[in-house]
Design a protein around this motif. Sequence first.
Motif, PDB file in Angstrom:
ATOM      1  N   ASP A  87       5.211 -11.193 -22.861  1.00 41.65           N
ATOM      2  CA  ASP A  87       5.848 -11.556 -23.904  1.00 41.65           C
ATOM      3  C   ASP A  87       7.486 -10.745 -23.979  1.00 41.65           C
ATOM      4  N   ILE A  88       7.554  -9.361 -22.870  1.00 41.21           N
ATOM      5  CA  ILE A  88       8.560  -9.256 -22.665  1.00 41.21           C
ATOM      6  C   ILE A  88       9.666 -10.115 -22.155  1.00 41.21           C
ATOM      7  N   GLY A  89       9.496 -10.608 -20.972  1.00 45.50           N
ATOM      8  CA  GLY A  89       9.920 -11.394 -20.198  1.00 45.50           C
ATOM      9  C   GLY A  89      10.325 -12.495 -20.848  1.00 45.50           C
ATOM     10  N   ALA A 139     -10.365 -22.615 -33.540  1.00 48.34           N
ATOM     11  CA  ALA A 139     -10.029 -24.127 -33.197  1.00 48.34           C
ATOM     12  C   ALA A 139      -9.424 -23.888 -31.612  1.00 48.34           C
ATOM     13  N   PHE A 140      -8.729 -22.867 -31.210  1.00 44.16           N
ATOM     14  CA  PHE A 140      -8.883 -22.564 -30.188  1.00 44.16           C
ATOM     15  C   PHE A 140      -8.437 -20.828 -29.757  1.00 44.16           C
ATOM     16  N   LEU A 141      -8.769 -20.845 -27.987  1.00 41.17           N
ATOM     17  CA  LEU A 141      -8.636 -19.560 -28.116  1.00 41.17           C
ATOM     18  C   LEU A 141      -8.159 -19.646 -26.695  1.00 41.17           C
ATOM     19  N   ARG A 142      -7.046 -17.753 -26.491  1.00 37.32           N
ATOM     20  CA  ARG A 142      -6.029 -18.320 -25.384  1.00 37.32           C
ATOM     21  C   ARG A 142      -5.976 -17.006 -24.691  1.00 37.32           C
ATOM     22  N   PRO A 143      -6.020 -16.704 -23.721  1.00 44.69           N
ATOM     23  CA  PRO A 143      -6.278 -15.481 -23.590  1.00 44.69           C
ATOM     24  C   PRO A 143      -4.733 -14.860 -23.894  1.00 44.69           C
ATOM     25  N   PRO A 144      -3.903 -14.861 -23.782  1.00 44.66           N
ATOM     26  CA  PRO A 144      -3.056 -14.217 -24.132  1.00 44.66           C
ATOM     27  C   PRO A 144      -2.982 -13.390 -25.983  1.00 44.66           C
ATOM     28  N   GLU A 145      -3.877 -13.896 -27.120  1.00 46.39           N
ATOM     29  CA  GLU A 145      -3.832 -13.626 -27.994  1.00 46.39           C
ATOM     30  C   GLU A 145      -5.303 -13.107 -28.460  1.00 46.39           C
ATOM     31  N   SER A 172       1.557 -16.539 -20.184  1.00 44.93           N
ATOM     32  CA  SER A 172       0.669 -15.318 -20.485  1.00 44.93           C
ATOM     33  C   SER A 172       1.320 -14.867 -21.780  1.00 44.93           C
ATOM     34  N   GLY A 173       2.320 -14.840 -22.881  1.00 50.72           N
ATOM     35  CA  GLY A 173       2.698 -14.684 -23.726  1.00 50.72           C
ATOM     36  C   GLY A 173       2.381 -15.352 -24.935  1.00 50.72           C
ATOM     37  N   LEU A 174       2.391 -15.175 -25.578  1.00 45.57           N
ATOM     38  CA  LEU A 174       2.522 -15.834 -27.411  1.00 45.57           C
ATOM     39  C   LEU A 174       2.938 -17.736 -27.047  1.00 45.57           C
ATOM     40  N   THR A 175       1.918 -18.344 -28.125  1.00 48.64           N
ATOM     41  CA  THR A 175       2.925 -19.219 -27.990  1.00 48.64           C
ATOM     42  C   THR A 175       4.013 -19.587 -28.953  1.00 48.64           C
ATOM     43  N   ARG A 176       4.217 -18.194 -29.842  1.00 45.38           N
ATOM     44  CA  ARG A 176       5.429 -18.296 -30.285  1.00 45.38           C
ATOM     45  C   ARG A 176       7.012 -17.975 -29.846  1.00 45.38           C
ATOM     46  N   ASN A 177       6.448 -17.316 -28.461  1.00 50.67           N
ATOM     47  CA  ASN A 177       7.761 -16.450 -28.392  1.00 50.67           C
ATOM     48  C   ASN A 177       7.804 -17.679 -26.526  1.00 50.67           C
ATOM     49  N   ILE A 178       6.747 -18.632 -26.322  1.00 48.92           N
ATOM     50  CA  ILE A 178       7.506 -19.890 -25.876  1.00 48.92           C
ATOM     51  C   ILE A 178       8.104 -20.793 -26.680  1.00 48.92           C
ATOM     52  N   HIS A 179       7.659 -20.896 -27.571  1.00 50.32           N
ATOM     53  CA  HIS A 179       8.525 -21.935 -28.971  1.00 50.32           C
ATOM     54  C   HIS A 179      10.149 -21.459 -28.891  1.00 50.32           C
ATOM     55  N   GLN A 180      10.058 -20.162 -29.660  1.00 54.18           N
ATOM     56  CA  GLN A 180      11.038 -19.124 -29.864  1.00 54.18           C
ATOM     57  C   GLN A 180      12.057 -18.940 -29.133  1.00 54.18           C
TER      58      GLN A 180
END
Length: 415
Positions: free
Chosen positions: A165-167, A383-389, A192-200
Amino acid sequence: MRNYDVIVIGGGPAGLSAAQSACEKGGKVAIIEREARLGGILKQCVHDGFGLIRFGEKLAGPEYSERYIDFVKALDIDAFTLTFVTKIEKKDGGFIISAVSKDGIEKFFTKAIVLATGCRERTAKQVLIQGTRPSGVFTAGTAQNFVNLQGKLPTKKCVILGSGDIGLIMARRLTLEGATVEGVYEVKPTPSGLTRNIHQCLHDFGIPLHLSHTVTRVFGKDRLEGVEVAKVDEKMNPIKGTERRIDCDALILSVGLIPENELAESLGVKINPFTKGADCDQTYMSSLDGVFSAGNALNVFDLVDYVSECAKDAGANAVDFKPSGKSVRIEKGKGLLSFVPHRIDVSKPCDKVVLFFRAAKDMDKATLYISVDGNEVFKKNFAFLRPPEMQRLEIDFSAFGIKENSKIEIKVEER
């Protein structure tokens, strides 16, 4: 020697929350912070998104920490800044803490300690990048400090290794400041980061994300002149023939965080192999009576709201803690990367245990199962799981009939 009921080591979001709750519970509390100001890493996190759970609004990092600083200032809490803990000794009835401050050597006595020392970033040395050692190789946190606190732009064209996320946030921040981010390279096949950070941070700014890629070499003598990147196979080994050079003046590393636990280890506190933080029960007490752990020193969280929540409970529990009774270890089943707490002390209340956990891989339509002595006692669908979250559940373990010799297992399966 100064005497306290609880001393919190670390003045970041975890330490501030722990100190507030310990004081409100009736304890005489002090915070020891090595930096000149309270607030921790959030002082340099000028982006928003903090506080959605705790305050119901989006705050910048300094705004979030300032609220807790105000809480602490309104209470009878002593805060010692520019004070570095050098040694902790276990004594009958408590602990003696030795520290160095601007005034010299300080000694403190406390009945209980909350370790809220946060985490640190992995460096180039720890990810074994080959080449020389030129300037221009930064961790994402160092680059963030340059831009947000010092007002300096450390690069004109950079490559970011790792999609933490920091990157991701620094990819956006550097772009906004006029630098060119050639791309973000992630050795794993998933971000490895949150989905919202990938998009934003990436998609909204047209910054490419290269999965299953890594940096294999750096070039430059005094200043970084370029890096070599390559594709990796399923075992994360570079594939020969896929190497290419990218000219740049900075390599920014976002390759993971490690809980700061040198003080815990010096006391002989057991470290959990999966979280890399103190092995704790449902009250956040470690394997050593009177030593509690909270925040990213316990487990690297993705949301500061969760940091504050676990620290609040750790601080309150530290005021009138009970010695450890018989603990039943929670076994990690398949599908899990890590979880907290690691054991249930059957001599303490366990009707409202907050379980934080991460899945080991991306899963759609997954179910978390808890079994006691081979019998399923709890399940929860996702509904879904991701390691970063990180996921949070409040569970009544007192309803499961746990005994001193019980076996508890937690696992996650895709449906």
